[in-house]
Scaffold this motif. Structure first.
Motif, PDB file in Angstrom:
ATOM      1  N   ALA A  48       0.837  -1.197   0.000  1.00  0.00           N
ATOM      2  CA  ALA A  48       0.000   0.000   0.000  1.00  0.00           C
ATOM      3  C   ALA A  48       0.871   1.246   0.000  1.00  0.00           C
ATOM      4  O   ALA A  48       1.917   1.304   0.647  1.00  0.00           O
ATOM      5  CB  ALA A  48      -0.928   0.008   1.199  1.00  0.00           C
ATOM      6  N   SER A  49       0.437   2.253  -0.736  1.00  0.00           N
ATOM      7  CA  SER A  49       1.146   3.527  -0.773  1.00  0.00           C
ATOM      8  C   SER A  49       0.800   4.339   0.457  1.00  0.00           C
ATOM      9  O   SER A  49      -0.083   3.988   1.247  1.00  0.00           O
ATOM     10  CB  SER A  49       0.754   4.304  -2.028  1.00  0.00           C
ATOM     11  OG  SER A  49      -0.589   4.767  -1.909  1.00  0.00           O
ATOM     12  N   GLY A  50       1.492   5.461   0.603  1.00  0.00           N
ATOM     13  CA  GLY A  50       1.074   6.434   1.597  1.00  0.00           C
ATOM     14  C   GLY A  50      -0.138   7.187   1.112  1.00  0.00           C
ATOM     15  O   GLY A  50      -0.751   6.832   0.093  1.00  0.00           O
ATOM     16  N   GLU A  51      -0.503   8.252   1.794  1.00  0.00           N
ATOM     17  CA  GLU A  51      -1.680   9.024   1.410  1.00  0.00           C
ATOM     18  C   GLU A  51      -1.428   9.769   0.103  1.00  0.00           C
ATOM     19  O   GLU A  51      -0.488  10.540  -0.025  1.00  0.00           O
ATOM     20  CB  GLU A  51      -2.054  10.019   2.503  1.00  0.00           C
ATOM     21  CG  GLU A  51      -3.282  10.859   2.135  1.00  0.00           C
ATOM     22  CD  GLU A  51      -3.655  11.848   3.222  1.00  0.00           C
ATOM     23  OE1 GLU A  51      -3.743  13.050   2.914  1.00  0.00           O
ATOM     24  OE2 GLU A  51      -3.854  11.401   4.368  1.00  0.00           O
ATOM     25  N   LEU A  52      -2.282   9.511  -0.870  1.00  0.00           N
ATOM     26  CA  LEU A  52      -2.281  10.223  -2.142  1.00  0.00           C
ATOM     27  C   LEU A  52      -3.607  10.954  -2.275  1.00  0.00           C
ATOM     28  O   LEU A  52      -4.449  10.893  -1.375  1.00  0.00           O
ATOM     29  CB  LEU A  52      -2.060   9.248  -3.301  1.00  0.00           C
ATOM     30  CG  LEU A  52      -0.756   8.446  -3.259  1.00  0.00           C
ATOM     31  CD1 LEU A  52      -0.735   7.389  -4.353  1.00  0.00           C
ATOM     32  CD2 LEU A  52       0.456   9.367  -3.376  1.00  0.00           C
ATOM     33  N   LEU A  53      -3.806  11.614  -3.399  1.00  0.00           N
ATOM     34  CA  LEU A  53      -5.026  12.387  -3.602  1.00  0.00           C
ATOM     35  C   LEU A  53      -5.676  12.007  -4.925  1.00  0.00           C
ATOM     36  O   LEU A  53      -5.009  11.920  -5.959  1.00  0.00           O
ATOM     37  CB  LEU A  53      -4.721  13.890  -3.600  1.00  0.00           C
ATOM     38  CG  LEU A  53      -4.254  14.476  -2.270  1.00  0.00           C
ATOM     39  CD1 LEU A  53      -3.848  15.934  -2.444  1.00  0.00           C
ATOM     40  CD2 LEU A  53      -5.330  14.343  -1.199  1.00  0.00           C
TER      41      LEU A  53
END
Length: 263
Positions: free
Chosen positions: A186-191
């Motif tokens: 999983a990635s970090g927080e993206l938009l």
């Protein structure tokens, strides 16, 4: 055209000769075979009450890929989410060079899948954050005005730097989202956001390129995109289930990934 009824009567030759001798004023005593119009019990078509219309055939269900079993067996538990969480197919796409370009720094989502399958699972507040609440109005095309030739030799060094500086695009907000890949995790927080100018929906943000470099997919690969989000559940004022990010699960197609289930 309906059938016509043919009536036959007796023909008397002598009476016919006598009628011709008397002329047209003579009494029509003899008859010959003639057609009789049948009595038709009918009404005008526009006077008939219309019957129930046939319902239009239901559209065929879109065939979607089979959800990898590892999502519920390993990925959802690793993310701290319940295993029976609803998972929604968004769309499939071919990875382009711009999805992997550090200068672009974004992953573009198929517009049809966003409109038809991703939007219905989001709340009004989430749609507003992602600029997906309302369809953008079409903008009239305008011909760009020709610019005069730039005389760099007449600029100072400071002005030249400003001219050569890369033009910055419009700053967009977005809905917090995490991307998930079988290799990268999983990635970090993206938009997640839709551009107002081109109506393209993209995932962007710091850390995107680090995530993409670890991913299993490369340019020209076909990937399937799934979405899931755990909603908060409260019972008697106590939080039983926490709210999660919206997750986009990107799965690379391979020879064992067949289309086998219907939406």
């Amino acid at each position: 055209m309906g059938k016509r009824t043919l009536v036959m009567v007796l023909y008397d030759p002598a009476a016919a000769d006598a009628k011709r001798a008397r002329g047209p004023s003579a009494d029509a005593g003899a008859v010959v075979p003639y057609d009789v119009e049948p009595i038709i019990n009918a009404v005008p078509l526009n006077a008939i009450a219309p019957g129930p219309r046939r319902a239009a055939p239901a559209p065929a269900h879109a065939i979607i890929p089979e959800l990898p079993a590892c999502l519920r067996e390993r990925i959802l538990p690793a993310l701290g989410l319940r295993e029976n969480l609803p998972v929604h197919f968004v769309d499939s796409k071919r990875v382009t060079d711009t999805d992997l370009d550090a200068h672009q720094n974004r992953f573009r989502l198929p517009a049809d899948g966003v409109l038809r399958r991703l939007r219905p699972i989001l709340t009004a507040e989430e749609l507003d954050a992602a600029n997906l609440l309302h369809d953008p109005l079409p903008k009239p095309r305008r011909q760009p005005e020709p610019e005069p030739p730039l005389q760099l030799e007449s600029l100072t060094a400071e002005e030249g730097k400003k001219v050569r500086k890369k033009r910055q695009g419009m700053v967009h907000g977005g809905l917090p989202v995490r991307m998930v890949d079988l290799a990268a995790g999983a990635s970090g927080e993206l938009l997640l956001s839709r551009w107002s100018s081109s109506s393209g929906t993209i995932v962007k943000g710091g850390g995107y390129m680090d995530f993409v470099r670890r991913c299993s997919f490369r340019e020209h690969d076909v990937v399937d995109i799934w979405a899931f989000k755990q909603r908060e559940l409260r019972l008697f004022g106590k939080t039983m289930v926490d709210e999660s990010y919206l997750h986009l699960f990107i799965v690379k197609r391979d020879s064992t990934h067949h289309l086998s289930r219907q939406e």
